[in-house]
Motif scaffolding. Structure first.
Motif, mmCIF file in Angstrom:
data_model
loop_
_atom_site.group_PDB
_atom_site.id
_atom_site.type_symbol
_atom_site.label_atom_id
_atom_site.label_comp_id
_atom_site.label_asym_id
_atom_site.label_seq_id
_atom_site.Cartn_x
_atom_site.Cartn_y
_atom_site.Cartn_z
ATOM 1 N N VAL A 1 0.916 -1.766 0.299
ATOM 2 C CA VAL A 1 0.183 -0.314 0.364
ATOM 3 C C VAL A 1 0.218 1.376 0.032
ATOM 4 C CG1 VAL A 1 -2.157 -0.924 1.138
ATOM 5 C CG2 VAL A 1 0.108 -0.424 2.437
ATOM 6 N N TYR B 1 -0.306 4.838 -0.169
ATOM 7 C CA TYR B 1 0.411 5.683 1.577
ATOM 8 C C TYR B 1 0.518 7.303 1.197
ATOM 9 C CZ TYR B 1 1.550 6.521 5.678
ATOM 10 O OH TYR B 1 2.732 7.363 7.070
ATOM 11 N N LEU C 1 -3.651 2.375 7.694
ATOM 12 C CA LEU C 1 -3.058 2.376 6.863
ATOM 13 C C LEU C 1 -1.464 2.036 7.653
ATOM 14 C CD1 LEU C 1 -3.048 3.597 3.602
ATOM 15 C CD2 LEU C 1 -3.751 1.445 4.902
ATOM 16 N N THR D 1 -0.327 -1.821 8.486
ATOM 17 C CA THR D 1 1.563 -2.134 8.329
ATOM 18 C C THR D 1 2.383 -1.834 9.422
ATOM 19 O OG1 THR D 1 1.835 0.725 7.970
ATOM 20 C CG2 THR D 1 0.816 -0.896 5.944
#
Length: 312
Positions: free
Chosen positions: A160, A164, A218, A222
């Motif tokens: 991602v 981001y 996010l 992560t």
């Protein structure tokens, strides 16, 4: 005298109209200035974001060609969401659950969900953990080593990084617009302008909150990886570390017996399933054999055909 009054009145009216026109133009200019400033802020931020993205791409290209520390730095900047699903056979579900919880806690993780159920004297359960990404592989290895057997494992990753970076660029742009609108609100004098600026500011701030929420999500996804463990209790399956020499021999003997039984069952299934074809082949072979036998009886031992003697 009367003519002088008319001239003065006419001049007064002209001055009044000119003043009103000037105020309207100034207000119009102020509104236009505000709108143009908002557009300018968004344009400037888009240009900055474009330049920033070009710089990032250039930096990434340079990082790909570099070696050593440059490659490690580029790898650390990637944003990847890791998830894993593993199916394990354990000797005791209760003991396995406590062991998995202890491992997750030792790595700085936590449990999200845990459940267990029993069906026909066989227990099974599911546990979901969130562990720091740097301990993702270690936790999976520890869980598999604690089990009697690993039935299945599936690990996936979702990159991602692009999303981001895009979210951060949009957030910077919206914050610049917010700053401009706050400045206009301080300079505004009319109620209409204040209401319009307040409405625009509220919409921009709502968008900022949405972007910040997505970025925070996010970051969490992560930073922590998700590991789901499906467990099935098999009391007769023992871990390798629990087996002594005799148990290893017994286990290998059982494996060989199972292989022989599997081969025999396959042969039996093949034999019974092919009975119609076997009967047909047997019938054809019997006819051929009977024909050959009849033909042999009609010849002499030397191989010549037997002549028929006329009746007396």
């Amino acid at each position: 005298m009367e003519g002088m009054r008319k001239v003065l009145s006419f001049l007064f009216v002209l001055l009044f109209l000119a003043g009103c026109s000037g105020m309207g133009q100034s207000e119009s200019k102020m509104s236009e200035s505000r709108d143009s400033a908002v557009e300018q802020a968004e344009g400037e931020m888009s240009v900055q974001d474009s330049d920033s993205s070009m710089k990032n791409e250039k930096a990434n290209d340079e990082g790909r060609t570099s070696e050593g520390a440059g490659m490690e730095t580029l790898a650390e900047e990637r944003k990847v969401i890791y998830t894993a699903e593993i199916h394990l056979e354990v000797k005791d579900i209760g003991k396995a659950q406590k062991e998995f919880e202890g491992k997750a806690s030792a790595y700085g993780g936590y449990i999200v969900e845990s459940n267990a159920n029993a069906h026909e004297n066989q227990r099974s359960g599911t546990m979901t953990f969130r562990v720091p990404q740097e301990h993702f592989s270690s936790f999976i290895s520890d869980a598999e080593n604690a089990a009697a057997r690993v039935a299945n494992r599936h690990v996936s990753g979702q990159d991602v990084t692009e999303e981001y970076v895009d979210l951060e660029a949009r957030l910077r742009s919206k914050k610049a617009v917010e700053g401009r609108l706050l400045k206009f609100m301080e300079d505004a004098e009319k109620t209409e302008d204040l209401l319009k600026i307040s409405s625009d500011l509220s919409a921009v701030q709502e968008q900022i909150e949405q972007l910040q929420g997505r970025i925070k999500y996010l970051q969490n996804q992560t930073s922590y990886s998700t590991v789901t463990i499906f467990m099935e209790e098999s009391p007769h399956v023992m871990a390798k570390s629990d087996l002594n020499l005799w148990q290893k021999i017994e286990k290998q003997f059982a494996v060989n017996i199972n292989v022989l039984l599997s081969i025999m069952s396959g042969l039996i299934v093949m034999l019974i399933g092919n009975l119609p074809i076997l009967f047909m082949l047997t019938f054809i072979l019997a006819l051929v054999w009977a024909a050959l036998r009849r033909r042999r009886k009609g010849r002499n031992p030397s191989g010549a055909p037997i002549e028929q003697q006329p009746p007396n």
